[in-house]
Design a protein around this motif. Structure first.
Motif, PDB file in Angstrom:
ATOM      1  N   ILE A 109       0.727  -1.181   0.045  1.00  0.00           N
ATOM      2  CA  ILE A 109      -0.023   0.021   0.004  1.00  0.00           C
ATOM      3  C   ILE A 109       0.860   1.544  -0.071  1.00  0.00           C
ATOM      4  O   ILE A 109       0.492   2.223  -0.731  1.00  0.00           O
ATOM      5  CB  ILE A 109      -1.049  -0.176   1.175  1.00  0.00           C
TER       6      ILE A 109
ATOM      7  N   LEU B  65       2.313   1.632  -3.422  1.00  0.00           N
ATOM      8  CA  LEU B  65       1.007   2.196  -4.245  1.00  0.00           C
ATOM      9  C   LEU B  65       0.811   4.089  -3.861  1.00  0.00           C
ATOM     10  O   LEU B  65       0.517   4.671  -4.960  1.00  0.00           O
ATOM     11  CB  LEU B  65      -0.360   1.835  -3.810  1.00  0.00           C
TER      12      LEU B  65
ATOM     13  N   ARG C 228       1.167   6.588  -6.759  1.00  0.00           N
ATOM     14  CA  ARG C 228       0.405   7.740  -6.877  1.00  0.00           C
ATOM     15  C   ARG C 228       1.157   9.238  -6.841  1.00  0.00           C
ATOM     16  O   ARG C 228       0.529  10.135  -7.779  1.00  0.00           O
ATOM     17  CB  ARG C 228      -0.813   7.556  -5.885  1.00  0.00           C
TER      18      ARG C 228
ATOM     19  N   MET D 295       2.427   1.058 -10.365  1.00  0.00           N
ATOM     20  CA  MET D 295       1.065   1.019  -9.557  1.00  0.00           C
ATOM     21  C   MET D 295       0.377  -0.140 -10.153  1.00  0.00           C
ATOM     22  O   MET D 295      -0.352  -0.923  -9.222  1.00  0.00           O
ATOM     23  CB  MET D 295       0.259   2.179 -10.089  1.00  0.00           C
ATOM     24  N   ASP D 296       0.468  -0.674 -11.266  1.00  0.00           N
ATOM     25  CA  ASP D 296       0.111  -1.802 -11.810  1.00  0.00           C
ATOM     26  C   ASP D 296       0.560  -3.296 -11.016  1.00  0.00           C
ATOM     27  O   ASP D 296      -0.242  -3.992 -10.452  1.00  0.00           O
ATOM     28  CB  ASP D 296       0.075  -2.157 -13.191  1.00  0.00           C
TER      29      ASP D 296
ATOM     30  N   THR E 135      -0.750  -3.224  -7.324  1.00  0.00           N
ATOM     31  CA  THR E 135      -2.312  -3.271  -7.237  1.00  0.00           C
ATOM     32  C   THR E 135      -2.461  -4.811  -7.481  1.00  0.00           C
ATOM     33  O   THR E 135      -3.251  -5.236  -6.693  1.00  0.00           O
ATOM     34  CB  THR E 135      -2.988  -2.392  -8.109  1.00  0.00           C
ATOM     35  N   LEU E 136      -1.723  -5.386  -8.517  1.00  0.00           N
ATOM     36  CA  LEU E 136      -1.946  -6.711  -8.417  1.00  0.00           C
ATOM     37  C   LEU E 136      -1.639  -7.582  -7.428  1.00  0.00           C
ATOM     38  O   LEU E 136      -2.210  -8.481  -6.970  1.00  0.00           O
ATOM     39  CB  LEU E 136      -1.288  -7.474  -9.755  1.00  0.00           C
TER      40      LEU E 136
ATOM     41  N   VAL F 299      -1.612  -6.764  -4.345  1.00  0.00           N
ATOM     42  CA  VAL F 299      -2.392  -6.511  -3.153  1.00  0.00           C
ATOM     43  C   VAL F 299      -3.718  -7.343  -3.563  1.00  0.00           C
ATOM     44  O   VAL F 299      -4.232  -7.949  -2.479  1.00  0.00           O
ATOM     45  CB  VAL F 299      -2.751  -5.163  -3.076  1.00  0.00           C
ATOM     46  N   MET F 300      -4.133  -7.469  -4.624  1.00  0.00           N
ATOM     47  CA  MET F 300      -5.369  -8.090  -5.002  1.00  0.00           C
ATOM     48  C   MET F 300      -5.302  -9.494  -5.068  1.00  0.00           C
ATOM     49  O   MET F 300      -6.032 -10.288  -4.458  1.00  0.00           O
ATOM     50  CB  MET F 300      -5.788  -7.835  -6.485  1.00  0.00           C
TER      51      MET F 300
ATOM     52  N   ARG G 176      -5.266 -10.267  -1.032  1.00  0.00           N
ATOM     53  CA  ARG G 176      -6.488 -10.183  -0.297  1.00  0.00           C
ATOM     54  C   ARG G 176      -7.340 -11.226  -0.111  1.00  0.00           C
ATOM     55  O   ARG G 176      -7.546 -11.974  -1.193  1.00  0.00           O
ATOM     56  CB  ARG G 176      -7.305  -9.088  -1.170  1.00  0.00           C
TER      57      ARG G 176
END
Length: 145
Positions: A81, A84, A88, A130-131, A134-135, A137-138, A141
């Motif tokens: 995070i 990210l 950002r 970022m990609d 994000t992947l 973290v997904m 999760r």
């Protein structure tokens, strides 16, 4: 302990005001929680970081999670995070650069090809970071049950 205010009333911390907003607590309702020695050490450390008693920390944290005010994440997820957030922020700075380039191009065309290429490369790298984060973290999760 709360200190008296100038008008004689007691001041209370935000934590207690939030708790009072939910209504008075029925002190007869108790829950027993058991931990191993290692788990208890972790909980004690977390309570100390929050400057709370262990029972208060456990109760407040459990209630916040139950109300979905706080979503627990692993240390690894926190690092992702943070990545990210950094990406950002970088993308925001790059967007500012693109706006400045557009302004210069619309004004007198004084932007070099090297400047434009460097900015575009930075945009692509920031988006890739970022990609990837994000992947990750997904992937980590856990679905809610």
């Amino acid at each position: 302990m709360a200190e008296p205010a100038a008008d004689g009333r007691r001041r209370t911390s935000a934590r207690y005001r939030e708790r009072d907003a939910d209504g008075p607590r029925d002190k007869n309702k108790r829950l027993k929680v058991s931990y191993s020695e290692a788990e208890l050490a972790i909980v004690r450390e977390a309570a100390a970081r929050a400057n709370q008693a262990v029972a208060a920390w456990v109760g407040d944290t459990a209630l916040k999670v139950a109300k979905e005010k706080v979503v627990p994440v692993s240390v690894d997820a926190r690092d992702l995070i943070a990545e990210l957030i950094q990406a950002r922020n970088q993308a925001s700075r790059i967007g500012n650069n693109v706006n400045q380039i557009a302004k210069a191009l619309n004004g007198d065309g004084s932007v070099s090809g090297a400047q434009l290429t460097a900015t575009m490369d930075a945009i692509v790298k920031a988006i890739q970071r970022m990609d990837e984060a994000t992947l990750q973290v997904m992937r980590e999760r856990r679905p809610r049950s």
